[in-house]
Design a protein around this motif. Structure first.
Motif, mmCIF file in Angstrom:
data_model
loop_
_atom_site.group_PDB
_atom_site.id
_atom_site.type_symbol
_atom_site.label_atom_id
_atom_site.label_comp_id
_atom_site.label_asym_id
_atom_site.label_seq_id
_atom_site.Cartn_x
_atom_site.Cartn_y
_atom_site.Cartn_z
ATOM 1 N N PHE A 50 0.799 -1.218 0.000
ATOM 2 C CA PHE A 50 0.000 0.000 0.000
ATOM 3 C C PHE A 50 0.835 1.273 0.000
ATOM 4 O O PHE A 50 0.347 2.328 -0.381
ATOM 5 C CB PHE A 50 -0.988 -0.005 1.161
ATOM 6 C CG PHE A 50 -2.153 -0.915 0.911
ATOM 7 C CD1 PHE A 50 -3.139 -0.562 0.008
ATOM 8 C CD2 PHE A 50 -2.249 -2.135 1.548
ATOM 9 C CE1 PHE A 50 -4.203 -1.411 -0.254
ATOM 10 C CE2 PHE A 50 -3.315 -2.987 1.295
ATOM 11 C CZ PHE A 50 -4.300 -2.615 0.393
ATOM 12 N N ILE A 86 -0.695 4.067 -2.431
ATOM 13 C CA ILE A 86 -1.145 5.381 -1.993
ATOM 14 C C ILE A 86 -0.436 6.477 -2.779
ATOM 15 O O ILE A 86 -1.006 7.515 -3.074
ATOM 16 C CB ILE A 86 -0.954 5.530 -0.471
ATOM 17 C CG1 ILE A 86 -1.979 4.630 0.224
ATOM 18 C CG2 ILE A 86 -1.091 6.973 -0.032
ATOM 19 C CD1 ILE A 86 -1.760 4.453 1.699
ATOM 20 N N PRO A 105 -2.552 6.069 -6.567
ATOM 21 C CA PRO A 105 -3.790 5.296 -6.408
ATOM 22 C C PRO A 105 -4.506 5.054 -7.725
ATOM 23 O O PRO A 105 -4.439 5.875 -8.633
ATOM 24 C CB PRO A 105 -4.641 6.168 -5.479
ATOM 25 C CG PRO A 105 -4.117 7.544 -5.679
ATOM 26 C CD PRO A 105 -2.652 7.403 -6.005
ATOM 27 N N ASN A 108 -8.067 4.369 -7.938
ATOM 28 C CA ASN A 108 -9.281 4.222 -7.154
ATOM 29 C C ASN A 108 -10.477 3.722 -7.952
ATOM 30 O O ASN A 108 -11.398 3.175 -7.381
ATOM 31 C CB ASN A 108 -9.610 5.519 -6.426
ATOM 32 C CG ASN A 108 -8.631 5.750 -5.291
ATOM 33 O OD1 ASN A 108 -8.017 4.807 -4.803
ATOM 34 N ND2 ASN A 108 -8.482 6.985 -4.885
ATOM 35 N N ASN A 136 -11.907 1.719 -5.056
ATOM 36 C CA ASN A 136 -11.158 1.571 -3.815
ATOM 37 C C ASN A 136 -11.128 2.861 -3.027
ATOM 38 O O ASN A 136 -11.201 3.950 -3.588
ATOM 39 C CB ASN A 136 -9.726 1.139 -4.125
ATOM 40 C CG ASN A 136 -9.715 -0.150 -4.897
ATOM 41 O OD1 ASN A 136 -10.034 -1.193 -4.362
ATOM 42 N ND2 ASN A 136 -9.383 -0.084 -6.174
ATOM 43 N N GLN A 157 -9.097 4.490 0.605
ATOM 44 C CA GLN A 157 -8.146 4.303 1.694
ATOM 45 C C GLN A 157 -8.532 5.215 2.842
ATOM 46 O O GLN A 157 -8.784 6.403 2.642
ATOM 47 C CB GLN A 157 -6.713 4.632 1.244
ATOM 48 C CG GLN A 157 -6.167 3.704 0.195
ATOM 49 C CD GLN A 157 -6.634 4.038 -1.204
ATOM 50 O OE1 GLN A 157 -6.834 5.188 -1.539
ATOM 51 N NE2 GLN A 157 -6.820 3.032 -2.027
ATOM 52 N N HIS A 210 -7.915 -0.215 3.902
ATOM 53 C CA HIS A 210 -8.209 -0.095 2.476
ATOM 54 C C HIS A 210 -9.522 -0.827 2.241
ATOM 55 O O HIS A 210 -9.665 -1.989 2.637
ATOM 56 C CB HIS A 210 -7.083 -0.744 1.655
ATOM 57 C CG HIS A 210 -7.376 -0.823 0.196
ATOM 58 N ND1 HIS A 210 -7.088 0.197 -0.659
ATOM 59 C CD2 HIS A 210 -7.928 -1.806 -0.549
ATOM 60 C CE1 HIS A 210 -7.451 -0.157 -1.891
ATOM 61 N NE2 HIS A 210 -7.957 -1.360 -1.843
ATOM 62 N N MET A 269 -3.933 -2.282 5.961
ATOM 63 C CA MET A 269 -2.767 -1.804 5.223
ATOM 64 C C MET A 269 -1.531 -2.030 6.099
ATOM 65 O O MET A 269 -1.395 -1.425 7.155
ATOM 66 C CB MET A 269 -2.917 -0.316 4.871
ATOM 67 C CG MET A 269 -4.024 -0.082 3.899
ATOM 68 S SD MET A 269 -4.415 1.637 3.407
ATOM 69 C CE MET A 269 -3.274 2.666 4.192
#
Length: 129
Positions: A20, A24, A27, A29, A50, A52, A59, A84
């Motif tokens: 992760f 991050i 991302p 998403n 997704n 976070q 996550h 995560m």
């Protein structure tokens, strides 16, 4: 702790997790995971959405599955919360659970070095103590 009772001392535990730290930084998403058409004309699409929650190191993986047969659409939704883990956190938890991490890889391909900011996976090989 649950894995420990299934392995003899010296037994090997391999964990393959999403890295992760790299995720991050870049991302993804919302993305289409699968877009497939069967020879009979059935279409299947899986979309990943997704989120976070950094403060909770969580996550949330959400998947929308759409199946089209002729004019009919079937839609399914699933969601999975994932912890995560950082390499440091995982090393500590493994140690408290009776394991010693001996190798770290950045993918399941042998020899792929773990690099925190870019490796897609966080793979550890640990020995039961």
């Amino acid at each position: 702790r649950n894995f420990r009772r299934h392995l003899r001392p010296g037994g090997i535990l391999v964990l393959d997790l999403t890295n992760f730290d790299a995720w991050i930084g870049k991302p993804q998403n919302v993305r289409a995971e699968v877009d497939y058409t069967d020879p009979d004309g059935t279409r299947i699409a899986i979309f990943a959405m997704n989120e976070q929650i950094l403060a909770e190191r969580m996550h949330i993986a959400r998947f929308l599955t759409v199946v089209q047969r002729s004019r009919r659409f079937d839609v399914g939704f699933s969601e999975a919360p994932l912890r995560m883990w950082s390499r440091q956190e995982l090393t500590g938890r493994l140690g408290r659970s009776g394991f010693r991490a001996v190798e770290w890889w950045g993918d399941l391909r042998l020899g792929t070095r773990y690099r925190r900011r870019v490796s897609p996976r966080l793979v550890t090989v640990s020995l039961r103590t």
